[in-house]
Write an enzyme that holds these catalytic residues in place. Structure first.
Site, short mmCIF file in Angstrom:
data_model
loop_
_atom_site.label_atom_id
_atom_site.label_comp_id
_atom_site.label_asym_id
_atom_site.label_seq_id
_atom_site.Cartn_x
_atom_site.Cartn_y
_atom_site.Cartn_z
N HIS A 83 0.84 -1.18 0.00
CA HIS A 83 0.00 0.00 0.00
C HIS A 83 0.89 1.24 0.00
O HIS A 83 1.74 1.38 0.87
CB HIS A 83 -0.88 -0.01 1.25
CG HIS A 83 -1.99 0.98 1.17
ND1 HIS A 83 -1.79 2.32 1.29
CD2 HIS A 83 -3.32 0.80 0.95
CE1 HIS A 83 -2.95 2.94 1.14
NE2 HIS A 83 -3.89 2.05 0.94
N TYR A 212 -7.88 10.67 4.30
CA TYR A 212 -7.90 11.58 5.44
C TYR A 212 -8.78 12.77 5.06
O TYR A 212 -8.44 13.51 4.13
CB TYR A 212 -6.50 12.13 5.76
CG TYR A 212 -5.50 11.11 6.25
CD1 TYR A 212 -5.69 10.44 7.45
CD2 TYR A 212 -4.34 10.85 5.53
CE1 TYR A 212 -4.76 9.52 7.92
CE2 TYR A 212 -3.40 9.93 5.99
CZ TYR A 212 -3.61 9.28 7.18
OH TYR A 212 -2.70 8.37 7.64
N LYS A 308 1.92 4.33 13.98
CA LYS A 308 3.30 3.98 14.39
C LYS A 308 3.38 2.95 15.51
O LYS A 308 4.42 2.35 15.73
CB LYS A 308 4.03 5.25 14.89
CG LYS A 308 4.17 6.34 13.87
CD LYS A 308 5.19 5.98 12.82
CE LYS A 308 5.35 7.10 11.82
NZ LYS A 308 5.71 6.63 10.49
P1 FAD Z 1 -0.55 -4.73 22.97
O1 FAD Z 1 -0.82 -5.12 21.59
O2 FAD Z 1 -1.56 -3.88 23.69
O3 FAD Z 1 -0.29 -6.04 23.80
C1 FAD Z 1 -0.18 -6.02 25.22
C2 FAD Z 1 -0.68 -7.34 25.73
O4 FAD Z 1 -0.51 -7.37 27.15
C3 FAD Z 1 -2.15 -7.58 25.47
O5 FAD Z 1 -2.32 -8.81 24.82
C4 FAD Z 1 -2.80 -7.55 26.85
O6 FAD Z 1 -3.89 -8.44 26.95
C5 FAD Z 1 -1.64 -7.98 27.74
N1 FAD Z 1 -1.71 -7.50 29.11
C6 FAD Z 1 -2.10 -6.28 29.57
N2 FAD Z 1 -1.97 -6.20 30.90
C7 FAD Z 1 -1.49 -7.41 31.29
C8 FAD Z 1 -1.14 -7.94 32.55
N3 FAD Z 1 -1.25 -7.22 33.67
N4 FAD Z 1 -0.66 -9.22 32.60
C9 FAD Z 1 -0.54 -9.97 31.47
N5 FAD Z 1 -0.87 -9.51 30.26
C10 FAD Z 1 -1.33 -8.24 30.16
N6 FAD Z 1 -0.54 0.94 15.36
C11 FAD Z 1 0.02 0.94 14.14
O7 FAD Z 1 1.26 0.80 14.02
N7 FAD Z 1 -0.75 1.07 13.01
C12 FAD Z 1 -2.11 1.22 13.08
O8 FAD Z 1 -2.77 1.31 12.03
C13 FAD Z 1 -2.73 1.21 14.39
N8 FAD Z 1 -4.09 1.29 14.51
C14 FAD Z 1 -4.64 1.16 15.77
C15 FAD Z 1 -6.02 1.17 15.89
C16 FAD Z 1 -6.62 1.06 17.15
C17 FAD Z 1 -8.11 1.10 17.27
C18 FAD Z 1 -5.80 0.89 18.31
C19 FAD Z 1 -6.42 0.74 19.69
C20 FAD Z 1 -4.43 0.86 18.18
C21 FAD Z 1 -3.84 1.01 16.92
N9 FAD Z 1 -2.47 0.98 16.76
C22 FAD Z 1 -1.89 1.05 15.53
C23 FAD Z 1 -1.60 0.81 17.93
C24 FAD Z 1 -1.15 -0.63 18.08
O9 FAD Z 1 -2.25 -1.49 18.05
C25 FAD Z 1 -0.38 -0.77 19.39
O10 FAD Z 1 0.62 0.20 19.43
C26 FAD Z 1 0.23 -2.17 19.51
O11 FAD Z 1 -0.78 -3.12 19.78
C27 FAD Z 1 1.29 -2.21 20.62
O12 FAD Z 1 1.74 -3.51 20.80
P2 FAD Z 1 2.14 -4.02 22.23
O13 FAD Z 1 2.59 -5.43 22.06
O14 FAD Z 1 3.06 -3.07 22.87
O15 FAD Z 1 0.82 -3.93 23.11
#
Ligand code: FAD
Length: 410
Positions: A83, A212, A308
């Site tokens: 894309h 956008y 991001k």
């Molecule tokens: P997460 O994916 O949040 O994973 C954290 C994990 O920890 C989860 O599975 C949760 O269940 C678990 N957890 C939480 N607390 C505990 C605990 N106490 N004990 C054990 N497990 C726990 N980013 C992009 O790059 N591009 C996009 O287009 C984009 N669109 C988005 C759209 C939406 C609606 C949202 C909400 C977010 C979007 N993001 C996007 C952001 C992206 O989804 C997050 O930045 C990403 O998921 C971060 O990854 P992570 O592994 O740090 O956290």
């Protein structure tokens, strides 16, 4: 090894205890496992729930290369779609930027986050990785020492104390890692004062670009996910419940703000999912507190305006994994000592660009302190600058190259 400490708490151990099985925790777990590092992932949700949790979808080229380097990209290379364009729709017309022909001439790969998580989980489990689903980390103790522990509770209420050499906090913004930070940890926080209603529609994309739209009623966005499902965003008032608007109102509002009358109708479909996202950014500094290291949203929350978050999560997870391998397998702690500094450089750059996007896309950002804070004169000033920025993006090749480089980069 499991040993019963008393009737209610078990003791277990792993060299690295990873909190959270999102993109950060699973990328980290997979790389550690491939290098023979003893680790376990503790995840609050059940596996089935993780595999359908729709969030991000736009993977940066750096993310794809990172996952490819570690043999984790089979699914996205097979099913992801290239894309490389976005379209801005404004009061004064619209324009398209083929960002894959600008800047570094790179493109995104569209691959839903839940599919990436499904692939990373399958890879980790197939390789013999240990994971505890339905297990919530409660707190990290003794992070300033060499033997930190994590207390965790499973769905049946049983508690386990995990002893580790390192704890990787990949459990997002509300996780146990952040709650366990020492009082001196800095949290730089910014509330953009703007909320989006995030919608997942059972409808094919209506544009072949990211869309956008800026409108006096608020921002609207269109992002492809799969040929059958499309993500839309509608700016809404802070505190609006996700189900406040009927499906018909959602589509009418999208049509209005995306200016369907001028650009062609949107392809409507059932709304599968709604979430309200408050646009906030924050950064924890440093990302290392003794034996506790943060990655992904736990380290830094970034507004979704520039897609991001998931990309930073993968970048940080790789840096952390390789630093932990250096230390645990080769006794070299240099990369771990430098982990926070290296990540923060990427994080602040992404924050800066996302912040710029927030101010480009919203009519009511007000003055620097947020929406509603400014006088009419300040709002006029902001609005005039916003229009001028869009005009510069429409007409200046140098500005377009800068945009393209930042848009696909992390
Ligand atoms: P997460 O994916 O949040 O994973 C954290 C994990 O920890 C989860 O599975 C949760 O269940 C678990 N957890 C939480 N607390 C505990 C605990 N106490 N004990 C054990 N497990 C726990 N980013 C992009 O790059 N591009 C996009 O287009 C984009 N669109 C988005 C759209 C939406 C609606 C949202 C909400 C977010 C979007 N993001 C996007 C952001 C992206 O989804 C997050 O930045 C990403 O998921 C971060 O990854 P992570 O592994 O740090 O956290």
């Amino acid at each position: 090894m499991t040993e019963r400490q008393n009737t209610s708490t078990e003791r277990e151990s792993a060299d690295v205890v990873v909190l959270g099985a999102g993109p950060a925790g699973l990328t980290l777990g997979n790389i550690l496992l491939a290098h023979g590092i003893d680790c376990v992932v503790l995840e609050r949700a059940e596996r089935a729930a993780l595999q359908v949790r729709a969030r991000a979808g736009f993977l940066a080229p750096h993310t794809v290369r990172t996952l490819e380097r570690h043999g984790l990209a089979d699914g996205l290379l097979r099913h992801g779609r290239a894309h490389g364009a976005c379209e801005f729709r404004t009061d004064t017309g619209g324009f398209r930027l083929d960002y894959d022909r600008l800047g570094r001439r790179e493109h995104h790969t569209v691959y839903p986050q839940q599919d990436l998580v499904t692939d990373l989980l399958a890879h980790y489990l197939d390789a013999g990785g240990r994971i505890r689903f339905g297990t919530e980390a409660l707190a990290v103790q003794d992070a300033d020492g060499r033997r930190p522990t994590v207390d965790a509770r499973d769905a049946q209420g049983r508690t386990t104390r995990w002893q580790a050499r390192y704890v990787a906090g990949c459990d997002g913004r509300h996780g146990a890692a952040r709650r366990s930070l020492p009082p001196g940890a800095l949290r730089h926080h910014r509330d953009h004062g703007i909320s989006w209603l995030g919608l997942l529609a059972e409808a094919p994309p209506s544009l072949d670009t990211v869309g956008y739209a800026t409108h006096r009623r608020g921002f609207a966005g269109h992002m492809a996910r799969t040929p059958e499902v499309t993500r839309y965003y509608l700016q809404c008032g802070r505190g609006t419940p996700a189900d406040a608007w009927s499906e018909e109102r959602v589509w009418d509002e999208l049509d209005l703000r995306m200016r369907s009358a001028d650009h062609g109708p949107l392809r409507r479909g059932r709304i599968l999912q709604r979430t309200v996202v408050d646009l906030r950014s924050d950064v924890v500094e440093p990302l290392r507190h003794g034996s506790l290291l943060l990655a992904g949203d736990a380290a830094s929350l970034i507004s979704p305006s520039a897609a991001k978050g998931a990309n930073l999560a993968v970048l940080e997870a790789e840096l952390l994994a390789l630093a932990l391998v250096d230390d645990l397998a080769h006794g070299d702690a240099a990369a771990l000592d430098d982990y926070s500094r290296r990540c923060l450089a990427h994080i602040w750059r992404a924050q800066e660009f996302s912040h710029w996007m927030v101010r480009l896309l919203h009519t009511d950002c007000g003055a620097d302190t947020g929406p509603g804070s400014g006088s009419d004169a300040e709002s006029f000033f902001h609005e005039s600058m916003r229009c001028s920025r869009l005009e510069s993006l429409r007409t200046s090749r140098a500005h377009q190259d800068w945009f393209a480089e930042n848009y696909v980069g992390v």
